[in-house]
Design an enzyme around this catalytic site. Structure first.
Site, mmCIF file in Angstrom:
data_model
loop_
_atom_site.group_PDB
_atom_site.id
_atom_site.type_symbol
_atom_site.label_atom_id
_atom_site.label_comp_id
_atom_site.label_asym_id
_atom_site.label_seq_id
_atom_site.Cartn_x
_atom_site.Cartn_y
_atom_site.Cartn_z
ATOM 1 N N VAL A 1 17.876 -7.258 8.114
ATOM 2 C CA VAL A 1 17.390 -7.882 8.802
ATOM 3 C C VAL A 1 15.879 -7.251 9.102
ATOM 4 C CG1 VAL A 1 17.466 -10.060 10.386
ATOM 5 C CG2 VAL A 1 19.582 -9.387 9.765
ATOM 6 N N CYS A 2 14.861 -8.556 8.874
ATOM 7 C CA CYS A 2 13.323 -7.473 10.057
ATOM 8 C C CYS A 2 13.097 -6.656 9.040
ATOM 9 C CB CYS A 2 13.741 -7.920 11.336
ATOM 10 S SG CYS A 2 12.038 -7.346 12.257
ATOM 11 N N THR A 3 12.755 -5.128 9.943
ATOM 12 C CA THR A 3 12.483 -3.925 10.137
ATOM 13 C C THR A 3 13.616 -3.372 9.499
ATOM 14 O OG1 THR A 3 12.458 -3.324 12.248
ATOM 15 C CG2 THR A 3 11.114 -4.058 11.454
ATOM 16 N N THR B 1 9.766 -7.806 4.637
ATOM 17 C CA THR B 1 9.991 -7.337 5.596
ATOM 18 C C THR B 1 9.187 -7.952 7.294
ATOM 19 O OG1 THR B 1 10.215 -5.510 8.133
ATOM 20 C CG2 THR B 1 8.994 -5.539 6.165
#
Length: 337
Positions: A111-113, A131
């Site tokens: 998730v995300c970074t 990302t």
């Protein structure tokens, strides 16, 4: 007495660490928890390097297990993200654990970074990934073996999934639920959580208008605000240049330098974003939406949707409309308990 063994729940393991973003954990976790209500669905566990981790917002999380004591099979391994130095502070022991754990997981996701941690572990080498939009350039620069796609909400490459910023982890979790339990369950979860009907992975991460807010010159920022409030006006280069008190040529040059987009492309993108929002959240006739957003005719709106989203306005509304009243969505008593 039946000898048929009940199906085992999917074991979802979410990896946390100090500085992690709380929504990267709680968003997907709630999706899986709702999906499992009243059916054999998911067993959700949080693991971390330490007995307690502190999120970026100050919340303290007690994981189910520390990584050194975690045992057993993994169906879905999800790595949460963090910002900047907090992400970079993750030690090599956790990276090595991720590398080993991914090998025994049916699928691995970030998730995300959290994509940076997968990349550090070599899990993204030779794969496509995404990302948070603000970190895509850094991911591409730091890990050249990864093909970074800056626009999608999430990307699947084989058994590895990566998602865009923060709330996109919810979209990814809904997609995984759809894979496991079918589209009707995913739709029911989205509605129970009062979310947009699941967005496809290829849908863009953020609006072009939002992306352009980084303009440093106050006059351009003010013009962007004015454009958003006057989409049905004449927004030609000449008209905008007059409003900015510049020559058309100089205005076009300055606007492109400030926003990374030509004025015409920017205006179309903001109009398209507004039309998408109206199609998702209102019952306005498509002809009226075309007028309000400055497209003028349905045909012009249709061409813009076809060119950028590869779907007609009518098809988009059918797929993503969220105007259905929550109370009208049926769900079982077990799911509501």
């Amino acid at each position: 007495m039946s000898n048929v063994r009940a199906p085992s729940p999917h074991r979802v393991v979410i990896v946390a660490f100090d500085g992690v973003q709380a929504l990267d954990i709680t968003g997907p976790s709630d999706v899986f928890e709702f999906a499992g209500r009243g059916r054999t669905g998911y067993e959700i566990e949080v693991v971390a390097p330490a007995p307690v981790v502190t999120t970026s917002s100050g919340l303290r999380i007690v994981p189910h297990a520390t990584v050194d004591r975690f045992r057993g099979r993994i169906d879905t391994l999800i790595v949460a993200g963090a910002i900047g130095k907090r992400r970079d502070a993750v030690d090599e022991e956790l990276i090595a654990w991720l590398r080993r754990a991914s090998r025994r997981a049916r699928r691995t996701a970030s998730v995300c970074t959290g994509a940076f941690l997968l990349a550090r572990a070599g899990i993204l080498d030779g794969r496509k990934a995404t990302t948070h939009w603000a970190a895509c350039a850094d991911l591409a620069r730091e890990y050249p073996a990864v093909t970074v796609l800056p626009d999608p909400i999430y990307v699947r490459d084989g058994d590895v999934y990566t998602s865009a910023g923060v709330s996109a982890g919810i979209d990814l979790a809904l997609a995984l639920v759809e894979e496991d339990l079918g589209p009707q369950v995913a739709l029911q979860v989205a509605r129970q959580l009062v979310l947009f009907i699941r967005r496809p992975g290829g849908q863009t991460q953020f609006s072009r208008g939002l992306a352009g807010q980084a303009a440093s010159r106050p006059s351009i920022r003010e013009l962007q605000d004015w454009i958003a409030d006057h989409l049905d006006h004449d927004l030609s280069v000449t008209a905008l240049a007059n409003r900015a008190l510049m020559s058309p040529r100089n205005f076009a040059r300055v606007f492109a330098a400030e926003t990374g987009s030509t004025p015409a492309a920017y205006v179309e993108a903001v109009r398209l974003e507004r039309a998408r929002m109206l199609l998702e959240s209102s019952e306005e006739r498509i002809e009226e939406i075309a007028r309000q957003c400055g497209f003028g005719t349905v045909e012009t709106l249709r061409r813009s949707f076809s060119r950028h989203l590869h779907v007609s306005p009518h098809g988009y509304r059918q797929r993503f409309a969220t105007a259905v009243p929550f109370s009208a969505v049926p769900f079982s008593a077990a799911a509501a308990s």
